[in-house]
Write a protein that holds these residues in place. Structure first.
Motif, PDB file in Angstrom:
ATOM      1  N   LEU A   1      42.432  40.491  38.991  1.00 17.95           N
ATOM      2  CA  LEU A   1      41.631  39.438  38.372  1.00 17.95           C
ATOM      3  C   LEU A   1      41.731  39.567  36.858  1.00 17.95           C
ATOM      4  CD1 LEU A   1      39.404  37.234  38.826  1.00 17.95           C
ATOM      5  CD2 LEU A   1      37.749  39.088  38.686  1.00 17.95           C
TER       6      LEU A   1
ATOM      7  N   ALA B   1      39.832  39.109  33.507  1.00 19.18           N
ATOM      8  CA  ALA B   1      38.470  38.924  33.007  1.00 19.18           C
ATOM      9  C   ALA B   1      38.302  39.722  31.727  1.00 19.18           C
ATOM     10  CB  ALA B   1      37.458  39.381  34.046  1.00 19.18           C
TER      11      ALA B   1
ATOM     12  N   ASN C   1      34.604  34.465  38.486  1.00 19.99           N
ATOM     13  CA  ASN C   1      35.080  35.784  38.048  1.00 19.99           C
ATOM     14  C   ASN C   1      34.045  36.873  38.300  1.00 19.99           C
ATOM     15  OD1 ASN C   1      37.643  35.144  37.237  1.00 19.99           O
ATOM     16  ND2 ASN C   1      37.316  35.546  35.084  1.00 19.99           N
ATOM     17  N   LYS C   2      32.822  36.650  37.864  1.00 18.94           N
ATOM     18  CA  LYS C   2      31.802  37.687  38.026  1.00 18.94           C
ATOM     19  C   LYS C   2      31.439  37.863  39.503  1.00 18.94           C
ATOM     20  CE  LYS C   2      29.924  36.487  33.591  1.00 18.94           C
ATOM     21  NZ  LYS C   2      30.869  35.397  33.550  1.00 18.94           N
TER      22      LYS C   2
ATOM     23  N   ARG D   1      39.192  30.583  45.384  1.00 17.02           N
ATOM     24  CA  ARG D   1      39.487  31.903  44.831  1.00 17.02           C
ATOM     25  C   ARG D   1      38.943  33.012  45.723  1.00 17.02           C
ATOM     26  NH1 ARG D   1      37.871  32.853  39.119  1.00 17.02           N
ATOM     27  NH2 ARG D   1      39.632  34.253  39.073  1.00 17.02           N
TER      28      ARG D   1
END
Length: 157
Positions: free
Chosen positions: A49, A51, A81-82, A116
């Protein structure tokens, strides 16, 4: 790290930030390489990922507060993302994933998040499109997905 080394990309593991140990955080010196060849394919396949370090640190801080965290409300979840980092860290630290409810006010972002999640092999309890700035609207959206809804979460992010 092996992927970056095999593709001659300068990268190094980040040990931590502000006293937090960051699990699996890698700094890539020239991020343009993330968009090329085998590295881009690995990203598209959900093997890593992308980030920023502050996002990684805040998720690590939030999840390290309690080993009993099981339910999370991720408000303003965006593209996830988180959310993905929460699930990854929970699995690494607790050998389980969390029951995460995500809310974002943009339908297209909620759809991207769901795609995702599949790519990265994880899930949420439910992902909603709703307005978290309006408490009553958000509660009504949550009630649709939770029987006998009681707005209680171990962590609200």
């Amino acid at each position: 790290m092996n992927l970056f080394e095999q593709n001659n990309v300068k990268a190094h593991a980040v040990k931590g930030l502000c006293g937090l140990k960051l699990y699996g955080c890698i700094y890539v010196e020239n991020p343009i390489f993330l968009l090329m060849g085998n590295i881009k394919k690995a990203y598209d396949d959900g093997l890593f990922l992308i980030a920023d370090i502050s996002s990684q640190a805040i998720v690590q801080a939030a999840i390290s507060c309690s080993k009993t965290t099981r339910t999370v409300l991720d408000m303003c979840s965006g593209k996830g993302n988180k959310t993905l980092m929460f699930q990854s860290l929970a699995y690494k630290q607790f050998q389980r994933q969390l029951d995460i409810t995500t809310i974002d006010n943009k339908f297209d972002k909620t759809n991207i998040l769901k795609k995702r999640l599949k790519t990265f092999g994880t899930s949420t309890y439910v992902s909603l499109t709703s307005d978290a700035t309006n408490y009553n609207t958000m509660l009504e959206a949550l009630k649709v997905h939770y029987k006998d809804f009681n707005p209680s979460f171990h962590l609200v992010f």
